[in-house]
Design a protein around this motif. Structure first.
Motif, PDB file in Angstrom:
ATOM      1  N   UNK A   8       0.815  -1.218   0.000  1.00  8.72           N
ATOM      2  CA  UNK A   8       0.000   0.000   0.000  1.00  8.72           C
ATOM      3  C   UNK A   8       0.845   1.264   0.000  1.00  8.72           C
ATOM      4  N   UNK A   9       1.923   1.247   0.778  1.00  5.42           N
ATOM      5  CA  UNK A   9       2.586   2.513   1.084  1.00  5.42           C
ATOM      6  C   UNK A   9       3.999   2.677   0.553  1.00  5.42           C
ATOM      7  N   UNK A  10       4.702   1.600   0.206  1.00  5.15           N
ATOM      8  CA  UNK A  10       6.119   1.758  -0.116  1.00  5.15           C
ATOM      9  C   UNK A  10       6.309   2.698  -1.303  1.00  5.15           C
ATOM     10  N   UNK A  11       7.049   3.748  -1.092  1.00  7.25           N
ATOM     11  CA  UNK A  11       7.238   4.751  -2.130  1.00  7.25           C
ATOM     12  C   UNK A  11       8.452   5.588  -1.785  1.00  7.25           C
ATOM     13  N   UNK A  12       9.425   5.633  -2.704  1.00  3.53           N
ATOM     14  CA  UNK A  12      10.594   6.468  -2.493  1.00  3.53           C
ATOM     15  C   UNK A  12      10.199   7.937  -2.435  1.00  3.53           C
ATOM     16  N   UNK A  13       9.214   8.310  -3.243  1.00  4.50           N
ATOM     17  CA  UNK A  13       8.786   9.704  -3.264  1.00  4.50           C
ATOM     18  C   UNK A  13       8.186  10.115  -1.921  1.00  4.50           C
ATOM     19  N   UNK A  14       7.298   9.274  -1.383  1.00  2.00           N
ATOM     20  CA  UNK A  14       6.704   9.589  -0.087  1.00  2.00           C
ATOM     21  C   UNK A  14       7.759   9.613   1.011  1.00  2.00           C
ATOM     22  N   UNK A  15       8.744   8.736   0.906  1.00  2.00           N
ATOM     23  CA  UNK A  15       9.837   8.716   1.884  1.00  2.00           C
ATOM     24  C   UNK A  15      10.572  10.049   1.883  1.00  2.00           C
ATOM     25  N   UNK A  16      10.873  10.559   0.689  1.00  2.00           N
ATOM     26  CA  UNK A  16      11.582  11.837   0.573  1.00  2.00           C
ATOM     27  C   UNK A  16      10.711  12.985   1.091  1.00  2.00           C
ATOM     28  N   UNK A  17       9.432  12.997   0.700  1.00  2.00           N
ATOM     29  CA  UNK A  17       8.518  14.064   1.124  1.00  2.00           C
ATOM     30  C   UNK A  17       8.391  14.084   2.644  1.00  2.00           C
ATOM     31  N   UNK A  18       8.176  12.904   3.242  1.00  2.00           N
ATOM     32  CA  UNK A  18       8.048  12.828   4.692  1.00  2.00           C
ATOM     33  C   UNK A  18       9.348  13.219   5.388  1.00  2.00           C
ATOM     34  N   UNK A  19      10.465  12.853   4.800  1.00  2.00           N
ATOM     35  CA  UNK A  19      11.749  13.221   5.380  1.00  2.00           C
ATOM     36  C   UNK A  19      11.933  14.722   5.448  1.00  2.00           C
ATOM     37  N   UNK A  20      11.571  15.417   4.379  1.00  2.00           N
ATOM     38  CA  UNK A  20      11.716  16.875   4.371  1.00  2.00           C
ATOM     39  C   UNK A  20      10.666  17.555   5.234  1.00  2.00           C
ATOM     40  N   UNK A  21       9.473  16.960   5.344  1.00  2.00           N
ATOM     41  CA  UNK A  21       8.480  17.506   6.269  1.00  2.00           C
ATOM     42  C   UNK A  21       8.960  17.352   7.714  1.00  2.00           C
ATOM     43  N   UNK A  22       9.651  16.245   7.988  1.00  2.00           N
ATOM     44  CA  UNK A  22      10.208  16.047   9.321  1.00  2.00           C
ATOM     45  C   UNK A  22      11.252  17.112   9.638  1.00  2.00           C
ATOM     46  N   UNK A  23      12.104  17.403   8.646  1.00  2.00           N
ATOM     47  CA  UNK A  23      13.094  18.472   8.828  1.00  2.00           C
ATOM     48  C   UNK A  23      12.388  19.793   9.125  1.00  2.00           C
ATOM     49  N   UNK A  24      11.308  20.074   8.384  1.00  2.00           N
ATOM     50  CA  UNK A  24      10.562  21.322   8.601  1.00  2.00           C
ATOM     51  C   UNK A  24       9.975  21.372  10.010  1.00  2.00           C
ATOM     52  N   UNK A  25       9.450  20.240  10.476  1.00  2.00           N
ATOM     53  CA  UNK A  25       8.890  20.188  11.832  1.00  2.00           C
ATOM     54  C   UNK A  25       9.955  20.507  12.869  1.00  2.00           C
ATOM     55  N   UNK A  26      11.152  19.957  12.670  1.00  2.00           N
ATOM     56  CA  UNK A  26      12.207  20.165  13.659  1.00  2.00           C
ATOM     57  C   UNK A  26      12.833  21.548  13.555  1.00  2.00           C
ATOM     58  N   UNK A  27      12.712  22.179  12.400  1.00  2.00           N
ATOM     59  CA  UNK A  27      13.100  23.588  12.309  1.00  2.00           C
ATOM     60  C   UNK A  27      12.152  24.419  13.165  1.00  2.00           C
ATOM     61  N   UNK A  28      10.866  24.065  13.120  1.00  2.00           N
ATOM     62  CA  UNK A  28       9.854  24.785  13.883  1.00  2.00           C
ATOM     63  C   UNK A  28       9.961  24.486  15.371  1.00  2.00           C
ATOM     64  N   UNK A  29      10.234  23.221  15.725  1.00  2.00           N
ATOM     65  CA  UNK A  29      10.055  22.748  17.095  1.00  2.00           C
ATOM     66  C   UNK A  29      10.891  23.518  18.115  1.00  2.00           C
ATOM     67  N   UNK A  30      12.104  23.871  17.774  1.00  2.00           N
ATOM     68  CA  UNK A  30      12.963  24.548  18.732  1.00  2.00           C
ATOM     69  C   UNK A  30      12.711  26.061  18.798  1.00  2.00           C
ATOM     70  N   UNK A  31      12.274  26.627  17.692  1.00  2.00           N
ATOM     71  CA  UNK A  31      12.170  28.084  17.597  1.00  2.00           C
ATOM     72  C   UNK A  31      11.259  28.707  18.654  1.00  2.00           C
ATOM     73  N   UNK A  32      10.033  28.180  18.896  1.00  2.00           N
ATOM     74  CA  UNK A  32       9.177  28.807  19.914  1.00  2.00           C
ATOM     75  C   UNK A  32       9.782  28.761  21.313  1.00  2.00           C
TER      76      UNK A  32
END
Length: 280
Positions: A8-32
């Motif tokens: 259902x889910x295996x996808x290199x594209x989704x892996x990359x997208x989720x990886x960069x969204x994770x980076x974005x979350x952690x950019x946000x997480x410390x700032x506040x």
């Protein structure tokens, strides 16, 4: 079950997208939290042991990711974690040093027990604008990663083409040490919150920590669900997944103390009215 997820889910594209969204979350997480410490001129909302254990987890996570040859997004995240941990640790000790210098400058005239008036953190934007903006930033990063992945002129780092990584024992040991340190870091913060009632602690920090860990796990699972790959990444999956549970508990503390404060506020207001009536 694993084979069903793979279909259902295996996808290199989704892996990359989720990886960069994770980076974005952690950019946000410390700032506040960094901003809140700056405004309050204090880091007392954070447990020092929480930061030190988190830093230890991030250091071993970085070394383990390098040894195991994990996805580039994971290594980028690990480097960023360490830098932000050091900033938080600096703030805690720097503001303690400032407070001690102020007391010395006052000639020790302050009482032994100092009861500072709690400061209200003024957000950069109203909450009804700030939260949608932060969430939109994370989603926008994911969308940009998706467009870049589909573009023939851009090559995003995806890790090994077959989804496999070397099962290197040093990396595995470091990965499991990192997992234990991440989990242990939340324990002193949970007890610290009981004393501070989460005053000086940033709620977005833990909300986006959960989001970052969830997308971090997703980036691994979307890459591959092969048993060898999952076993190699098990410590990172376990560390992120179990930390989500503890972060949810901390958010529960936020909610409990805020509701309790709101319930007490009308009682205090009525007491003040009664006192004024007696004076009159």
């Amino acid at each position: 079950m694993v084979s069903l997820i793979s279909l259902i889910t295996q996808s290199d594209e989704l892996s990359v997208v989720m990886g960069y969204m994770s980076i974005a979350c952690w950019i946000v997480v410390y700032s506040p939290q960094i901003y809140e410490n700056y405004i309050l001129k204090s880091g007392e909302g954070l447990s020092v042991m929480f930061i030190l254990l988190w830093l230890g987890g991030d250091l071993t996570n970085l070394l383990g990711a390098i040894y195991a040859g994990l996805l580039p997004t994971m290594i980028i995240l690990a480097i960023y974690y360490n830098l932000c941990d050091l900033v938080l640790l600096f703030q805690v000790y720097y503001y303690r040093w400032l407070r001690r210098k102020r007391r010395e400058a006052d000639g020790e005239r302050q009482p032994l027990v100092e009861l500072d008036e709690p400061k209200v953190v003024k957000p950069l934007l109203p909450s009804y604008l700030l939260w949608p903006l932060l969430v939109s930033f994370v989603l926008a990063v994911g969308w940009i990663a998706h467009l870049m992945y589909r573009s023939p002129d851009v090559k995003l780092p995806e890790g090994p083409a077959d989804g496999g990584v070397a099962f290197e024992w040093k990396g595995q040991v470091l990965g499991y040490i990192s997992c234990v340190l991440y989990l242990a870091s939340r324990v002193p913060q949970l007890f610290h919150n009981v004393k501070t009632r989460c005053v000086g602690l940033s709620l977005p920090m833990f909300f986006f920590s959960i989001s970052g860990n969830v997308t971090y796990i997703a980036s691994i699972l979307f890459k591959s669900t092969e048993p060898k790959y999952l076993m190699t990444n098990l410590s990172w999956i376990a560390g992120s997944g179990l930390t989500v549970g503890l972060d949810l508990f901390i958010i529960g503390q936020f909610i409990y103390y805020r509701l309790e404060d709101r319930q007490k506020a009308p009682v205090f207001a009525n007491d003040e009215d009664d006192e004024q009536a007696v004076v009159l």
